[in-house]
Design a protein around this motif. Structure first.
Motif, PDB file in Angstrom:
ATOM      1  N   LEU A  23     -10.182 -16.972  21.432  1.00 36.39           N
ATOM      2  CA  LEU A  23      -9.595 -18.433  20.694  1.00 36.39           C
ATOM      3  C   LEU A  23     -11.540 -18.974  19.676  1.00 36.39           C
ATOM      4  O   LEU A  23     -11.182 -19.124  18.884  1.00 36.39           O
ATOM      5  N   VAL A  24     -11.974 -18.206  20.238  1.00 35.52           N
ATOM      6  CA  VAL A  24     -13.348 -18.912  20.312  1.00 35.52           C
ATOM      7  C   VAL A  24     -13.693 -17.732  19.034  1.00 35.52           C
ATOM      8  O   VAL A  24     -14.439 -18.719  18.141  1.00 35.52           O
ATOM      9  N   ARG A  25     -13.468 -16.674  18.681  1.00 37.06           N
ATOM     10  CA  ARG A  25     -13.506 -15.748  17.154  1.00 37.06           C
ATOM     11  C   ARG A  25     -12.522 -17.190  16.606  1.00 37.06           C
ATOM     12  O   ARG A  25     -13.443 -17.334  14.910  1.00 37.06           O
ATOM     13  N   LEU A  26     -11.521 -17.008  16.623  1.00 38.31           N
ATOM     14  CA  LEU A  26     -11.189 -18.372  14.819  1.00 38.31           C
ATOM     15  C   LEU A  26     -11.567 -19.208  15.336  1.00 38.31           C
ATOM     16  O   LEU A  26     -11.434 -19.499  14.061  1.00 38.31           O
ATOM     17  N   LEU A  27     -11.870 -19.750  16.354  1.00 37.73           N
ATOM     18  CA  LEU A  27     -13.075 -20.825  15.472  1.00 37.73           C
ATOM     19  C   LEU A  27     -14.249 -21.303  15.033  1.00 37.73           C
ATOM     20  O   LEU A  27     -14.016 -22.014  13.763  1.00 37.73           O
ATOM     21  N   ILE A  28     -14.347 -20.180  15.206  1.00 39.18           N
ATOM     22  CA  ILE A  28     -16.074 -19.741  14.691  1.00 39.18           C
ATOM     23  C   ILE A  28     -15.672 -19.589  13.011  1.00 39.18           C
ATOM     24  O   ILE A  28     -16.001 -19.871  11.795  1.00 39.18           O
ATOM     25  N   GLN A  29     -14.424 -18.807  12.801  1.00 41.48           N
ATOM     26  CA  GLN A  29     -14.090 -18.519  11.884  1.00 41.48           C
ATOM     27  C   GLN A  29     -13.377 -20.359  11.041  1.00 41.48           C
ATOM     28  O   GLN A  29     -13.833 -19.792   9.497  1.00 41.48           O
ATOM     29  N   TYR A  30     -13.472 -21.007  11.503  1.00 39.35           N
ATOM     30  CA  TYR A  30     -12.607 -22.255  11.049  1.00 39.35           C
ATOM     31  C   TYR A  30     -14.078 -22.670  10.696  1.00 39.35           C
ATOM     32  O   TYR A  30     -13.561 -23.538   9.955  1.00 39.35           O
ATOM     33  N   GLU A  42      -4.508 -28.135   5.465  1.00 37.73           N
ATOM     34  CA  GLU A  42      -3.272 -28.006   6.333  1.00 37.73           C
ATOM     35  C   GLU A  42      -3.796 -27.340   7.539  1.00 37.73           C
ATOM     36  O   GLU A  42      -3.417 -27.958   8.461  1.00 37.73           O
ATOM     37  N   ASP A  43      -5.054 -26.602   7.066  1.00 39.44           N
ATOM     38  CA  ASP A  43      -5.681 -26.004   8.250  1.00 39.44           C
ATOM     39  C   ASP A  43      -6.734 -27.410   9.099  1.00 39.44           C
ATOM     40  O   ASP A  43      -7.629 -26.687  10.257  1.00 39.44           O
ATOM     41  N   VAL A  44      -6.993 -28.304   9.029  1.00 41.98           N
ATOM     42  CA  VAL A  44      -7.920 -29.440   9.154  1.00 41.98           C
ATOM     43  C   VAL A  44      -8.441 -29.787  10.495  1.00 41.98           C
ATOM     44  O   VAL A  44      -9.277 -29.536  10.963  1.00 41.98           O
ATOM     45  N   LEU A  45      -7.052 -29.505  10.721  1.00 43.05           N
ATOM     46  CA  LEU A  45      -6.741 -29.834  11.742  1.00 43.05           C
ATOM     47  C   LEU A  45      -7.541 -28.635  13.494  1.00 43.05           C
ATOM     48  O   LEU A  45      -6.452 -28.862  14.232  1.00 43.05           O
ATOM     49  N   GLN A  46      -6.676 -27.782  12.943  1.00 40.11           N
ATOM     50  CA  GLN A  46      -6.801 -26.491  13.451  1.00 40.11           C
ATOM     51  C   GLN A  46      -8.127 -26.394  14.176  1.00 40.11           C
ATOM     52  O   GLN A  46      -7.754 -26.138  15.368  1.00 40.11           O
ATOM     53  N   PRO A  47      -8.748 -27.066  14.320  1.00 40.99           N
ATOM     54  CA  PRO A  47     -10.401 -26.180  14.826  1.00 40.99           C
ATOM     55  C   PRO A  47     -10.360 -27.504  16.629  1.00 40.99           C
ATOM     56  O   PRO A  47     -10.248 -27.716  17.030  1.00 40.99           O
ATOM     57  N   ASP A  48      -9.849 -28.299  16.553  1.00 41.61           N
ATOM     58  CA  ASP A  48      -9.174 -29.014  17.394  1.00 41.61           C
ATOM     59  C   ASP A  48      -8.890 -28.620  17.769  1.00 41.61           C
ATOM     60  O   ASP A  48      -7.738 -28.653  19.881  1.00 41.61           O
ATOM     61  N   ARG A  49      -7.596 -27.900  17.616  1.00 44.26           N
ATOM     62  CA  ARG A  49      -5.922 -27.478  18.842  1.00 44.26           C
ATOM     63  C   ARG A  49      -6.670 -26.345  19.400  1.00 44.26           C
ATOM     64  O   ARG A  49      -6.555 -25.975  20.530  1.00 44.26           O
TER      65      ARG A  49
END
Length: 180
Positions: A23-30, A42-49
């Motif tokens: 999840l941390v890697r994915l968050l860093i990618q975002y 459409e992915d703007v809210l992904q970091p919050d999730r």
């Protein structure tokens, strides 16, 4: 899905750590996408999730860490109990040896006691009347007459203790005094 209590806490902690790492890697990618301006709308809210998911995983990891601490405390207690049991076992072994030694000591007198009983069974039987008559004969020389007080004369009886003359005429009175 398996019951999580059946899986060891250590393994559950590893799974949670891998999930958090992912999840941390994915968050860093975002964050990188957002910083470069290439993040799709459409992915703007992904970091919050993802952040919410990280918070949930952290709670689970803390719970598992609490279980691990309890497990470690329980292991310490088990080791203390084992050490105590070992000490008590040593005491019991020593006590067993002492009891065996006492048993052997007690068996000796039992055998001696049996020999004495056998000797007594073969001994001459004595009549109680004979014992009472003998006691009456010698009683006057070993005790004062009934109702006698030390200020009264004894009459024709001897005192309850040897007199000075009796002591001097006895065997000890004939011995030479020791010189120093």
């Amino acid at each position: 899905m398996e019951d999580s209590s059946a899986i060891p806490a250590r393994d559950r902690a590893r799974v949670e750590l891998r999930e958090i790492e992912s999840l941390v890697r994915l968050l860093i990618q975002y964050f990188d996408l957002s910083a470069s301006g290439r993040m799709p709308s459409e992915d703007v809210l992904q970091p919050d999730r993802i952040a919410q998911e990280l918070i949930e995983r952290q709670k689970v990891l803390r719970s598992i860490a609490g279980e691990l601490v309890q497990h470690q405390n329980m292991n310490k207690l088990i080791e203390k109990v084992r050490a105590s049991l070992q000490r008590e076992e040593q005491k019991l072994v020593q006590l067993g040896g002492t009891l065996r030694e006492a048993e052997l000591r007690l068996q000796g007198p039992d055998m001696d006691h049996e020999a004495r009983i056998a000797a007594l069974e073969g001994a001459k039987k004595v009549n109680v009347k004979d014992i009472v008559e003998l006691a009456a004969k010698i009683g006057s020389s070993y005790s004062a007459p009934p109702n006698w007080t030390p200020t009264e004369p004894l009459g024709n009886r001897l005192p309850p203790a040897p007199t000075e003359e009796m002591m001097r005429s006895g065997h000890l009175g004939k011995e030479k005094p020791a010189t120093m």
